[in-house]
Write a protein that holds these residues in place. Structure first.
Motif, PDB file in Angstrom:
ATOM      1  N   GLU A   1      31.523  41.554  29.721  1.00  0.00           N
ATOM      2  CA  GLU A   1      32.707  41.344  30.546  1.00  0.00           C
ATOM      3  C   GLU A   1      33.875  41.006  29.630  1.00  0.00           C
ATOM      4  N   ALA A   2      35.068  41.365  30.051  1.00  0.00           N
ATOM      5  CA  ALA A   2      36.287  41.044  29.302  1.00  0.00           C
ATOM      6  C   ALA A   2      37.208  40.230  30.196  1.00  0.00           C
ATOM      7  N   ARG A   3      37.995  39.380  29.564  1.00  0.00           N
ATOM      8  CA  ARG A   3      38.957  38.564  30.305  1.00  0.00           C
ATOM      9  C   ARG A   3      40.337  38.742  29.682  1.00  0.00           C
ATOM     10  N   CYS A   4      41.342  38.856  30.529  1.00  0.00           N
ATOM     11  CA  CYS A   4      42.717  39.015  30.059  1.00  0.00           C
ATOM     12  C   CYS A   4      43.374  37.648  29.952  1.00  0.00           C
ATOM     13  N   LEU A   5      43.899  37.329  28.792  1.00  0.00           N
ATOM     14  CA  LEU A   5      44.591  36.058  28.597  1.00  0.00           C
ATOM     15  C   LEU A   5      45.929  36.025  29.325  1.00  0.00           C
ATOM     16  N   GLY A   6      46.420  37.191  29.692  1.00  0.00           N
ATOM     17  CA  GLY A   6      47.691  37.241  30.396  1.00  0.00           C
ATOM     18  C   GLY A   6      47.555  36.994  31.881  1.00  0.00           C
ATOM     19  N   CYS A   7      46.758  37.822  32.556  1.00  0.00           N
ATOM     20  CA  CYS A   7      46.650  37.716  34.013  1.00  0.00           C
ATOM     21  C   CYS A   7      45.359  37.041  34.474  1.00  0.00           C
ATOM     22  N   GLU A   8      44.463  36.707  33.522  1.00  0.00           N
ATOM     23  CA  GLU A   8      43.194  36.022  33.806  1.00  0.00           C
ATOM     24  C   GLU A   8      42.193  36.881  34.561  1.00  0.00           C
ATOM     25  N   ALA A   9      42.428  38.165  34.695  1.00  0.00           N
ATOM     26  CA  ALA A   9      41.454  39.043  35.344  1.00  0.00           C
ATOM     27  C   ALA A   9      40.192  39.134  34.488  1.00  0.00           C
ATOM     28  N   VAL A  10      39.035  39.173  35.147  1.00  0.00           N
ATOM     29  CA  VAL A  10      37.746  39.355  34.484  1.00  0.00           C
ATOM     30  C   VAL A  10      37.144  40.648  35.012  1.00  0.00           C
ATOM     31  N   MET A  11      36.623  41.468  34.099  1.00  0.00           N
ATOM     32  CA  MET A  11      36.143  42.782  34.507  1.00  0.00           C
ATOM     33  C   MET A  11      34.944  43.188  33.655  1.00  0.00           C
ATOM     34  N   PRO A  12      34.044  44.025  34.194  1.00  0.00           N
ATOM     35  CA  PRO A  12      32.960  44.565  33.371  1.00  0.00           C
ATOM     36  C   PRO A  12      33.531  45.334  32.189  1.00  0.00           C
ATOM     37  N   TRP A  13      32.840  45.220  31.021  1.00  0.00           N
ATOM     38  CA  TRP A  13      33.376  45.899  29.843  1.00  0.00           C
ATOM     39  C   TRP A  13      32.242  46.260  28.893  1.00  0.00           C
ATOM     40  N   ARG A  14      32.110  47.549  28.583  1.00  0.00           N
ATOM     41  CA  ARG A  14      31.061  48.032  27.697  1.00  0.00           C
ATOM     42  C   ARG A  14      31.612  48.712  26.444  1.00  0.00           C
ATOM     43  N   GLU A  15      32.906  48.930  26.375  1.00  0.00           N
ATOM     44  CA  GLU A  15      33.520  49.609  25.241  1.00  0.00           C
ATOM     45  C   GLU A  15      33.992  48.583  24.202  1.00  0.00           C
ATOM     46  N   ASP A  16      34.398  49.097  23.032  1.00  0.00           N
ATOM     47  CA  ASP A  16      35.009  48.230  22.043  1.00  0.00           C
ATOM     48  C   ASP A  16      36.339  47.695  22.573  1.00  0.00           C
ATOM     49  N   LEU A  17      36.713  46.514  22.092  1.00  0.00           N
ATOM     50  CA  LEU A  17      38.018  45.932  22.386  1.00  0.00           C
ATOM     51  C   LEU A  17      38.868  45.929  21.126  1.00  0.00           C
ATOM     52  N   SER A  18      40.162  46.047  21.297  1.00  0.00           N
ATOM     53  CA  SER A  18      41.100  45.939  20.181  1.00  0.00           C
ATOM     54  C   SER A  18      42.417  45.408  20.713  1.00  0.00           C
ATOM     55  N   LEU A  19      43.346  45.138  19.804  1.00  0.00           N
ATOM     56  CA  LEU A  19      44.664  44.667  20.214  1.00  0.00           C
ATOM     57  C   LEU A  19      45.431  45.743  20.985  1.00  0.00           C
ATOM     58  N   GLU A  20      45.008  46.986  20.830  1.00  0.00           N
ATOM     59  CA  GLU A  20      45.697  48.081  21.518  1.00  0.00           C
ATOM     60  C   GLU A  20      45.130  48.346  22.912  1.00  0.00           C
ATOM     61  N   THR A  21      44.019  47.695  23.265  1.00  0.00           N
ATOM     62  CA  THR A  21      43.382  47.964  24.551  1.00  0.00           C
ATOM     63  C   THR A  21      44.204  47.356  25.681  1.00  0.00           C
ATOM     64  N   PRO A  22      44.674  48.165  26.637  1.00  0.00           N
ATOM     65  CA  PRO A  22      45.444  47.598  27.752  1.00  0.00           C
ATOM     66  C   PRO A  22      44.517  46.983  28.798  1.00  0.00           C
ATOM     67  N   CYS A  23      44.986  45.945  29.433  1.00  0.00           N
ATOM     68  CA  CYS A  23      44.245  45.334  30.530  1.00  0.00           C
ATOM     69  C   CYS A  23      44.312  46.260  31.746  1.00  0.00           C
ATOM     70  N   PRO A  24      43.176  46.638  32.330  1.00  0.00           N
ATOM     71  CA  PRO A  24      43.213  47.507  33.516  1.00  0.00           C
ATOM     72  C   PRO A  24      43.912  46.869  34.704  1.00  0.00           C
TER      73      PRO A  24
END
Length: 237
Positions: A117-140
């Motif tokens: 799972e990934a969490r956005c520090l901006g909007c606090e949304a939590v979502m399933p996540w199986r891909e790599d993360l990077s600084l370029e990854t936009p929050c869905p």
């Protein structure tokens, strides 16, 4: 021992070790090879998010590639059999993998979060996540890039679901710790709480944990062996 009606199971990294996922505090464990202060704190993510993402991208891939072992399967079987009896299992894990769920466990409390799972520090949304993360990854959810992080509990952060976990522990009549080091709090303190409440306690581990003296009984060996054996015995009582 009378047949328990409310079993509380706490699992740690040792239950997933035979699935190829490394433990943390054992000799040769992850934190003997990597500095957690550089990889597993909010401050580390603030200093070097690229490095932290690289570390957790590797761990995420490892979790996806892993498969449940016999210990995970036995715990799913225990949950099902207890429910058939009108009893219950509360499964609390310190692990961030999803191997309990993939083995068939229906209800798992991940006190240290979930790496898938990934969490956005901006909007606090939590979502399933199986891909790599990077600084370029936009929050869905909000569309902003740079704020996504693994939704796991880092050092210095509060574990999840503590109220639910505490309530389940107080209601239990058997406490079982599986594959835990007995060194990470608050989980390491649950056995002492259970004993203070008069709850029977048992440790299943490769070797004695740091708090092994608090347990009423113990069985030692690989999780894929001792967990199924213990559960088979428990279901016969």
């Amino acid at each position: 021992m009378n047949s328990p009606q409310r079993v509380f199971v706490l699992t740690g990294a040792g239950v997933s070790a035979e699935s190829g996922l490394g433990t943390f505090r054992d000799r040769g464990g992850i934190w003997s090879r990597f500095d957690p202060m550089q990889l597993a704190t909010p401050e580390a993510f603030g200093r070097d998010p690229v490095l932290v993402h690289e570390f957790y991208n590797l761990r995420r891939r490892g979790v996806i590639a892993a498969a449940p072992n016999a210990a995970h399967t036995a715990l799913a079987h225990l949950e099902s059999r207890l429910q058939q009896r009108g009893a219950s299992l509360f499964l609390c894990t310190q692990n961030v993998d999803d191997l309990h769920e993939r083995a068939g466990s229906r209800t798992v409390s991940h006190m240290h979060g979930e790496i898938l799972e990934a969490r956005c520090l901006g909007c606090e949304a939590v979502m399933p996540w199986r891909e790599d993360l990077s600084l370029e990854t936009p929050c869905p959810a909000c569309g902003e890039a740079g704020g996504l992080r693994p939704d796991i509990v880092w050092f210095g952060e509060m574990p999840k679901h503590l109220d639910i976990i505490g309530a389940a522990l107080r209601e239990a009549d058997l406490f079982v710790a599986i594959g835990t080091s007995g060194a990470v709090y608050p989980a390491a303190g649950y056995v002492a709480q259970a004993r203070a409440l008069g709850i029977r306690t048992c440790e299943l581990n490769l070797e004695p944990s740091d708090n092994a003296a608090h347990f009423d009984e113990a069985r030692y060996g690989p999780a894929s062996v001792v967990v199924p054996e213990f559960i088979a015995w428990l279901l016969e009582t």
